[in-house]
Enzyme design. Structure first.
Site, PDB file in Angstrom:
ATOM      1  N   GLU A 402      49.255  12.128 -12.142  1.00 20.78           N
ATOM      2  CA  GLU A 402      48.881  12.103 -10.715  1.00 20.78           C
ATOM      3  C   GLU A 402      49.489  13.227 -10.172  1.00 20.78           C
ATOM      4  OE1 GLU A 402      50.531   8.899  -8.204  1.00 20.78           O
ATOM      5  OE2 GLU A 402      51.930   8.530 -10.276  1.00 20.78           O
ATOM      6  N   GLU A 411      48.991  21.877  -5.510  1.00 24.11           N
ATOM      7  CA  GLU A 411      50.179  21.451  -5.830  1.00 24.11           C
ATOM      8  C   GLU A 411      50.460  21.848  -7.657  1.00 24.11           C
ATOM      9  OE1 GLU A 411      51.806  17.805  -4.898  1.00 24.11           O
ATOM     10  OE2 GLU A 411      51.676  18.284  -2.599  1.00 24.11           O
TER      11      GLU A 411
END
Length: 625
Positions: A402, A411
């Site tokens: 995740e 990210e």
């Protein structure tokens, strides 16, 4: 709806303040000066200056309820008059009234808006002068939601001129009037929603009696009112003789609060994250910083995300041989929520799994050790370290992570998964998620743009922000092209090229949007869609989130501001360019925009352009190590 009930007020005279508050109104609007002032101003010679207020000219005096009083500037002022003397006299009075309101301790003053677009700059300059003459007083410009003319947006355009001339002053707000017979198009209703609406004003004549004689709003006004309640404005009623015609004054307060209570519940994300609305946050850098416990805790509160992950793992297990042992690795395991998902999926699918959890954060790893002892009966193999340097002597069948950011890749999920995919079984190994797409759309949001400016940081407009957007409007036409895809990433990456300096993860995209109504470009909103496994997905993209993952709140959208707001005329086009760049040590994003007017013959005229923001990652970049 959120927990904040509307604050309801009424216009009254100084002598009826206490009575109005006793009848259930929570604040009052009171004129600051009386008719005597107007008569004296009209009698002044052109060369005379307006002196201090006389006793019979003051309509309000400070008293115990001053904190519940909003000042009303004189209705006869003509700040936008074509007559220079009248405009100058009006400004003199406004400055006097603003000074007096500040002296009284009032928090805000309401001004009647300009009468036409002809001299709106004269009006705007006077308001700017008044703003700069006081320290704390808010100025609420009262404007009707629609002009009543052929150009529905005329009043909004006047407001935009005032707001721009005043430099987006933080104490300049809107008191939006909802006239009894207004019927604005939804595009205009949404445009006003993005503005700093401090107050909604309505004539009591906007109400009609129901069969029992109580005041109620018509269907159209009720729908508009319900939408704007999400901005938590104060509601000010006026026309003091109307209560004699339809019920009593308390009936208005009871009805307006009833409307609030009868609204459908707010989306779960708004209910849980109300304090994050329009609050700019810099995206996480999980590769270079270790997350805190509270961050993990917040992520783990999202039942929708983990239900989707569990379903994806279950489906992947069901597609494998029932007699085989499936090796599952959760990389970036945090405190173990995906491990829980995988173990539950193994039980429900009646499959045997060999469970591995890898985490580089030493603090979170200590939690995994405890959970393995207390919750997982030691069945999970724990690995401490960076996933990109992990070299087990076995292969993984299902790699679960995740690592997604608000635009999917922002990210550094691609860099992480590229670095660990060597542990996958080359023939049958899969990743969950298997792919993700970044989306973007142009937005108007004076609130978000002002929040960036108020940081007093020269680089503030060249960063991406994670934000739960509330006070904003989409600029692109409401059609299938409102949200444009930029690029995608797929895992495992089947490209056999030897990866050097991360160059394979560079991206560039150029997309266009059609603006169907006038507005101001303050930046772009970014979203993502992710495929976990086959048809099991996650989405925060507004066009698909309800179908793919309703009520998911783990991610807020990305806001990418531009340095200078850009006016976007009706039927113009916005062009957006974005780069994802890397030097092998970090990743950064650059963006810019152009506005064009497209003529009937297909040619185009460039209206404005921005500079390239965050060039070379000078303001913000994501470290790879």
């Amino acid at each position: 709806m959120n927990s904040k009930t509307p604050t309801l007020g009424i216009v009254c005279s100084e002598g009826t303040i206490s009575l109005s508050l006793e009848e259930g109104f929570e604040f009052v609007g009171v004129p600051l000066s009386g008719e005597g002032l107007k008569l004296r101003v009209e009698a002044l010679a052109p060369s005379e200056r307006l002196q201090e207020f006389l006793d019979d000219e003051v309509a309000y005096h400070p008293e115990e309820n001053v904190h519940k009083v909003v000042g009303l500037s004189s209705a006869w002022l003509e700040l936008d008059s074509e007559d220079t003397l009248i405009a100058d006299r009006s400004e003199e009075v406004l400055l006097k009234e603003a000074s007096y309101a500040s002296y009284c301790g009032l928090s805000s003053i309401i001004l009647n808006g300009p009468t036409s677009p002809m001299n709106v700059m004269r009006y705007a300059r006077a308001v700017s002068s008044a703003l700069n003459s006081t320290m704390n007083l808010k100025f609420l410009v009262q404007l009707a939601i629609e002009s009543g003319h052929e150009d529905y947006f005329e009043t909004w355009k006047m407001w935009d001129t005032i707001r721009s001339a005043c430099g987006y002053h933080p104490r300049l707000k809107v008191a939006l009037e909802l006239p009894p017979a207004c019927s604005p198009p939804i595009e205009l209703v949404n445009r006003w929603y993005a503005e700093p609406i401090e107050m909604i004003t309505m004539s009591c004549m906007a109400f009609v009696p129901n069969p029992n004689g109580y005041p109620v709003l018509g269907r159209k006004l009720r729908a508009i009112y319900a939408l704007y309640l999400r901005l938590n404005p104060r509601i000010l009623l006026w026309d003091n003789d109307a209560p004699e015609k339809i019920g009593d004054s308390p009936d208005y307060s009871i009805y307006m609060k009833h409307l609030f209570d009868s609204q459908p519940p707010a989306p779960l994300v708004e209910d849980l994250a109300d304090s994050y609305k329009d609050y700019l946050q810099v995206p996480l850098q999980p590769l270079s910083y270790n997350l805190e416990n509270i961050t993990y805790e917040i992520f783990e509160r999202d039942p929708v995300k983990y239900a989707q992950y569990e379903q994806a793992i279950f489906s992947a297990l069901m597609d494998r041989d029932e007699s085989s042992v499936t090796r599952i690795a959760v990389v970036g395991a945090g405190r173990g929520p995906l491990v829980d998902c995988a173990l539950r999926a193994a039980i429900s699918s009646s499959r045997t799994v060999d469970m591995i959890a890898l985490e580089k954060n030493p603090n979170a790893f200590s939690m995994l050790l405890m959970r393995n002892r207390q919750d997982w009966a030691g069945k999970v193999t724990l690995v401490f370290g960076d996933m990109r340097t992990w070299n087990p002597d076995y292969k993984i069948d299902i790699l679960v992570s995740e690592l997604l950011g608000s635009m999917g890749d922002n990210e550094l999920s691609p860099e992480c998964l590229d670095g660990v995919q060597h542990v996958l079984d080359e023939e049958t190994g899969i990743c969950i998620p298997s792919s993700y797409i970044s989306y973007v759309t142009p937005i108007m949001s004076p609130k978000l743009w002002s929040e960036a400016r108020n940081m007093n940081d020269p680089n503030a407009f060249e960063r991406q922000y994670v934000v739960l957007m509330n006070s904003f409007d989409f600029l692109a036409a409401d059609d299938e092209f409102r949200f444009q895809s930029l690029w995608s990433f797929h895992h495992p990456n089947k490209d056999s090229e030897v990866y050097t300096k991360n160059l394979h993860n560079k991206r560039f995209a150029s997309v266009r949007f059609q603006a169907s109504s006038p507005g101001i470009l303050h930046g772009f909103a970014g979203y993502f869609e992710a495929t976990l496994y086959k048809d099991i997905s996650l989405s925060i993209m507004p066009a698909t989130m309800e179908a793919k993952s309703p009520d998911m709140f783990s991610w807020f959208p990305i806001y990418m501001p531009i340095k200078k707001p850009m006016y976007v005329p009706e039927n113009s086009q916005l062009e957006f360019h974005m780069w994802r760049l890397t030097d092998g040590m970090r990743v950064w994003f650059e963006w810019c925009a152009n506005a064009y007017l497209v003529l009937r013959n297909g040619s185009q005229i460039k209206l404005s352009s921005t500079e390239v923001h965050n060039i070379s990652g000078k303001a913000f970049s994501c470290n790879m190590y």
